[in-house]
Design an enzyme around this catalytic site. Structure first.
Site, mmCIF file in Angstrom:
data_model
loop_
_atom_site.group_PDB
_atom_site.id
_atom_site.type_symbol
_atom_site.label_atom_id
_atom_site.label_comp_id
_atom_site.label_asym_id
_atom_site.label_seq_id
_atom_site.Cartn_x
_atom_site.Cartn_y
_atom_site.Cartn_z
ATOM 1 N N PRO A 2 0.833 -1.207 0.000
ATOM 2 C CA PRO A 2 0.000 0.000 0.000
ATOM 3 C C PRO A 2 0.867 1.255 0.000
ATOM 4 C CG PRO A 2 -0.858 -1.597 1.540
ATOM 5 C CD PRO A 2 0.451 -2.141 1.052
ATOM 6 N N GLU A 3 0.503 2.200 -0.876
ATOM 7 C CA GLU A 3 1.278 3.436 -0.978
ATOM 8 C C GLU A 3 0.544 4.561 -0.246
ATOM 9 O OE1 GLU A 3 3.260 4.308 -4.558
ATOM 10 O OE2 GLU A 3 3.174 2.265 -5.312
#
Length: 270
Positions: A2-3
């Site tokens: 996840p960014e």
């Protein structure tokens, strides 16, 4: 992994669900995450109340009067608020139980996330050397140009360096460089100040767009409401090697920079 937009989407979704609710119990089923959850972690949380949620880079910070809980989602982690009667699934490692019979539940098949408890004034070593937030006023073209002008690294490596700017992961680095017309393998010191101003504007644009859309649909990422994000359909280059450029129809190229998949258009990006 996840960014930043995925983490920010999680923060926004969870904030209204966990704030001002008393924590009555904490259950840790698996302490062996990327870093072991310390003994006594549960004791810090019991009886506390989260007053607000913030984000630093890709770390979530759950604030209370007694301190802060710092969470990283790792490669495959997700946080959801579920009823206390919900069935426990495999890989549900941490439950934070509230007095309204809801539970903040951490699910992580790969166990690469982390949970830390921070005292009120404690700055964790993982946060100590982070650069400015990409959506803040401190991150602008002048700053990025100054950081770049004496460095002999590629521009993609530069903007993914968390000591320069936090939270620009691989997907959004590829997209922002395409939108600003800069090849990812360009030497960072060879790029003009004006082009860095354009790049910063595109970084902010692509991150804000993804946050509004709910994050990028990754195989392992699920939002706090159990639904995937919707930004992936808008991607211009990431994951599209040897497909036609959406701007000029030339085939996109795929290479690797610092062992990360890198995509660009040889015509649109110089």
């Amino acid at each position: 992994m996840p960014e930043l937009p995925e983490v920010e989407t999680t923060r926004l979704g969870l904030s209204r669900l966990v704030k001002k609710k008393k924590i009555v119990e904490v259950i840790v089923r698996q302490r062996s995450l990327r870093w072991p959850i310390e003994d006594g972690f549960e004791d810090h949380l019991r009886g506390n109340t989260f007053t607000r949620l913030s984000r630093r880079g890709k770390y979530l910070l759950f604030h209370s009067e007694g301190g802060r809980m710092m969470v990283h989602l790792g490669m495959s982690g997700s946080l959801r608020v579920v009823p206390s009667i919900s069935n426990i699934r495999k890989h549900d490692h941490v439950d934070i139980c509230f007095d309204n019979s809801s539970v903040l539940r951490y699910h992580d098949p790969r166990r690469f996330g982390s949970f830390f408890w921070l005292a009120p004034k404690q700055i964790h070593k993982l946060l100590k050397d982070l650069g400015p937030e990409p959506l803040s006023k401190n991150f602008d073209g002048n700053y990025l140009y100054e950081m770049a002008k004496h460095r002999r690294v590629t521009v993609k490596t530069l903007i993914m360096n968390s000591s320069i700017v936090v939270g620009i992961g691989n997907i959004y680095a590829n997209e922002a460089l395409f939108l600003s017309g800069i090849r990812p393998d360009r030497l960072s010191s060879s790029i003009s100040k004006q082009r860095y101003k354009d790049l910063v504007n595109q970084i902010k644009r692509v991150l804000n767009s993804s946050i509004r859309s709910g994050g990028t649909t990754l195989r392992d990422f699920i939002r706090e409401d159990g639904q995937p994000g919707y930004f992936k359909q808008r991607l211009f280059v990431y994951g599209r090697g040897n497909q036609s450029c959406k701007n000029c129809t030339k085939l996109l190229r795929e290479t690797r920079i610092n062992n990360r998949s890198t995509f660009f258009c040889p015509r649109c990006q110089t």
